[in-house]
Design a protein around this motif. Structure first.
Motif: not given
Length: 831
Positions: A532-539, A541-554
């Motif tokens: 999920a690393t690339s997806a979380e990095e992209a998301l 960036a979309l919200h102007a946040r750090r990747p560690e503040e995003v968790l991809a879920t089902a």
């Protein structure tokens, strides 16, 4: 000891501008980011309606006559829970109270009981230096009161204000502001005072203008300093649970009249009933075709039925439903407007007819503060008991008490008033149940007892149906709920049916080719475990946040399960009606869930003050499924507390052009935002979603996530949907939805089908009981709404579709309504 910054807004006399200044202060302070609690001295219902709009929480009354001196401070603290400041609007002149009682229940009396400083409002339109003499007299009349500031109202010019300010210097009472004359800030009045806020569509704009004018002309910092000078209070907040006992099993429904005709009741009345184990459900006597499903008790409060008599008379099915319910012994309380509505006629217009009396407008106003005695045992009272109350009306009923079958409700001031029996209590007298909680307990006991026998008989609830020969079977089909209502989803409505789909909120249009290409490319990587690393990095960036503040879920469903298991929640709260998955996930995790219900009569708007202070988890949708209500982010901000996690489900935020109320960019340890990509992009089968939170909270959630729970194609879709191309297309889709939704809502309005103003891709409508099944019989599937807590079978959720498709819905509705119109009376359940 409780510290509560507070002040009393008072005046030398009525008509000086107390409501203007008090409401404006509340609105201005709230706009400045403060949590404000609004209170009204005395029994008045109308001003608290304006306070509620200004503060975003219920307006409260403080009246020693109604509740006793010892309850005034506890009720103040209860109403002001979690508030930064309380503003108390006075009544009449500062020292004017109950006649002949030495100022008892006056604004000064309440200011003394609450030890609050006074902000004095003076109408300066017809005087200048004399204003200083008035202020001096008012301030020194009772040296125990502290007048800490003056607001000049209706000043003619800066020079006029300066003249008065100069004269006031000798009083050493500072001028905190001067409001210029502005006729546009006056609220309209009629025979009983101001027009209630709930009756004027422009009231919210008026309150906002008041806030702007007050912020411009009054020193808010000085006002806050004055409020902050109030001493700590030696009392505990009033607690409705401490006053009541739960009278039985389950939560029987108490139907409470609302809408424009019934705007008067004390907030504590509902709180006491809920504490006694009742479910309070609002209904509108002017528009709803029947009492709420399962009604076991009825409360008809105050209001202006004389103003809305035509609409009340025109709703004959509801009048019949209510008349039958009262005759069947459903416990019923009616105060003032409720009494008029239960009468046979009101100024010649037919009303319910449950009480053998006729009502008419009178020449004189009745305004009284009586102590009333019960002449016998009734639903609420026992013989010889006394209560304090108030009367305020310009109507009279004939006869004034008893009608042969019913005895009098009260004796007061040498007269008998009202109508009462073991199951009915109807009179002009308004009683604040917080001052007499035994009345609420007896009513709740009767409601529970009624529910154990049976709620409203089925024949008193008219039902919509598609045929004239099989109404009962259609109604049974429509009201039989799924075995697991919290896990009922819209796709069930269309499986194997071959029907037009208005039940599932998936966008009605093809996916963009670039999204399909990304998903297909993702299939090429399914031989490896997903990353999920690339997806979380992209998301991120979309919200102007750090990747560690995003968790991809089902999808959002996995996010809710992770949150349910994140901690051992002490008191999780779910705001309903909303998507049921978080509630189901919490129950599955072994949590006892508390429900905060948004009310139909309020447009399903969230009141942050309704959330218990001790809630450590609060889940709310925005925009909310199924109501479509978009809550302002300022409202959601008021939910935040130390030690509390607020979860905002923004699964449909991408359907709102520009996403104006999103909290996705807000980083806070106490906030998690959940997003879903499935509906707006027609990829429900991929289960693609994500959550946003602080790095610490996301790390905790990540540790609880099953490894590789999100598939590679779903992650590929997330990455593609975080690009500028996707952002542009998302907004275009959202704008198309706005146009489609406008056409749907216009069609519902043209067919006089009540519905909630929506901000998203569905509309919650109320075509009546049985409509869900009847529409399905006509080849149209809508989402049943009775599986959402807080809604019954009269509601349905309708997905927004292009106009050509929506025409199929309108055709089915027209057919249904035409069928119903041509049914014989007996087939429609009419007498």
């Amino acid at each position: 000891m409780t510290v509560l910054p507070r002040l009393v807004v008072a005046a030398p006399a009525s008509g000086q501008g107390k409501t203007t200044v008090a409401t404006g202060l509340m609105a201005a302070l709230a706009r400045a980011g403060h949590v404000v609690s609004g209170h009204k001295v005395g029994p008045d219902y109308i001003d608290p309606g304006f306070h509620a709009l200004a503060c975003g929480r219920p307006g409260r009354n403080l009246d020693p006559h109604l509740v006793g001196e010892d309850r005034v401070v506890p009720l103040l603290l209860h109403g002001a829970r979690s508030a930064d400041v309380a503003v108390l609007e006075g009544v009449m002149g500062l020292y004017d109270g109950r006649v002949g009682a030495d100022g008892y229940a006056s604004t000064a009396h309440v200011a003394a009981l609450t030890d609050s400083p006074v902000l004095l409002v003076v109408d300066a339109s017809a005087a200048s230096r004399t204003v200083a003499a008035v202020v001096h007299g008012v301030a020194t009349f009772d040296p125990s009161l502290r007048v800490g500031g003056v607001v000049l109202n209706k000043v003619g010019s800066r020079r006029h204000a300066a003249e008065i300010t100069s004269a006031l210097q000798r009083t050493q009472i500072p001028v905190l502001g001067a409001l210029p004359r502005d006729a546009g800030l006056a609220a309209p009045a009629r025979h009983l005072g101001l027009v209630p806020a709930a009756e004027r569509a422009e009231t919210a704009a008026l309150v906002e203008r008041l806030g702007e004018r007050v912020a411009e002309h009054i020193d808010l910092d000085a006002v806050l300093a004055l409020a902050g000078s109030a001493s700590a209070l030696e009392a505990e907040p009033w607690d409705p649970a401490a006053e009541m006992r739960v009278a039985g099993e389950g939560r029987p429904v108490v139907a409470v009249a609302g809408g424009r005709a019934f705007t008067f009741r004390y907030a504590e009345t509902e709180e006491l009933l809920r504490a006694a184990g009742c479910e309070v459900v609002a209904f509108d006597p002017a528009t709803d075709p029947a009492l709420p499903e399962g009604t076991a008790g009825i409360y008809l409060g105050g209001g202006f039925p004389e103003v809305h008599a035509e609409a009340l008379t025109g709703n004959e099915p509801l009048r019949r439903s209510l008349r039958d319910a009262v005759a069947a012994g459903v416990p019923t309380v009616a105060e003032c407007a409720g009494l008029l509505y239960l009468s046979r006629t009101l100024d010649g217009s037919p009303m319910v007819g449950a009480v053998g009396a006729d009502a008419a407008m009178a020449e004189r106003l009745t305004l009284a503060y009586p102590t009333a005695t019960s002449p016998g045992d009734t639903l609420l009272t026992r013989a010889g008991e006394t209560v304090t109350g108030h009367e305020f009306h310009r109507t009279q009923v004939t006869p004034g008490a008893g009608d042969g079958e019913l005895g009098p409700a009260w004796t007061a001031e040498g007269r008998t008033v009202g109508f009462a029996s073991g199951t009915l209590h109807a009179s002009y007298l308004h009683v604040h149940w917080a001052g007499h909680p035994h009345l609420a307990q007896r009513f709740a006991d009767a409601v529970h007892a009624r529910a154990e026998r049976s709620p409203i008989p089925a024949e008193t609830s008219p039902k919509v149906s598609g045929t004239s020969d099989d109404l009962s079977s259609r109604a049974e089909q429509a009201t039989s709920r799924p075995v697991e209502p919290l896990r009922h989803h819209g796709d069930v409505e269309v499986r194997g049916q071959g029907v037009a789909d208005f039940a599932v909120n998936v966008y009605a249009g093809p996916r963009p080719p670039w999204l399909d290409d990304a998903i297909h490319a993702g299939l090429g990587g399914v031989a490896a475990y997903p990353d999920a690393t690339s997806a979380e990095e992209a998301l991120a960036a979309l919200h102007a946040r750090r990747p560690e503040e995003v968790l991809a879920t089902a999808g959002a469903a996995e996010a809710f399960s992770l949150l349910a298991r994140l901690r051992r929640w002490r008191r999780p709260v779910v705001v309903h009606p909303q998507f049921t998955e978080p509630h189901a996930a919490l129950e599955q995790a072994g949590c006892g869930v508390s429900v905060v219900a948004c009310r139909a009569e309020d447009g399903f708007v969230l009141d942050p003050a309704a959330v218990p202070d001790d809630a450590d988890l609060v889940v709310v949708g925005n925009p909310t499924n199924p109501t479509g209500v978009l809550h302002p982010h300022a409202t959601l901000d008021r939910l935040r507390r130390p030690g509390r996690l607020v979860v905002v489900d923004e699964a449909f935020m991408d359907t709102v052009p520009g996403e104006p109320e999103t909290l996705a960019d807000s980083v806070d340890d106490g906030l998690v935002v959940i997003r879903s990509l499935t509906k707006h992009w027609s990829i429900a089968g991929l289960r693609a979603g994500y959550l946003l939170g602080s790095a610490a909270v996301v790390a905790d959630l990540r540790r609880g996530q099953t490894p590789w729970s999100v598939s590679t194609p779903a992650l590929a879709a997330m990455t593609a949907l975080a690009t500028p191309t996707a952002t542009t297309e998302s907004r275009a889709r959202a704008e198309r939805l706005v146009a489609w939704r406008s056409a749907l809502e216009a069609g519902l309005t043209a067919r006089r089908i009540p519905h909630v103003a929506s901000a998203t891709s569905f509309v919650l409508a109320r075509p009546g009981h049985g409509a869900h099944a009847a529409l399905r019989d006509r080849g149209v599937a809508v989402r049943r709404a009775d599986t959402f807590p807080g809604l019954d079978g009269s509601w349905v959720r309708i997905a927004v579709r292009p106009p050509a498709t929506t025409a199929l819905l309108f055709s089915a509705l027209d057919d249904l309504l035409d069928d119903l119109h041509h049914q014989p009376h007996h087939a429609r359940g009419e007498a």
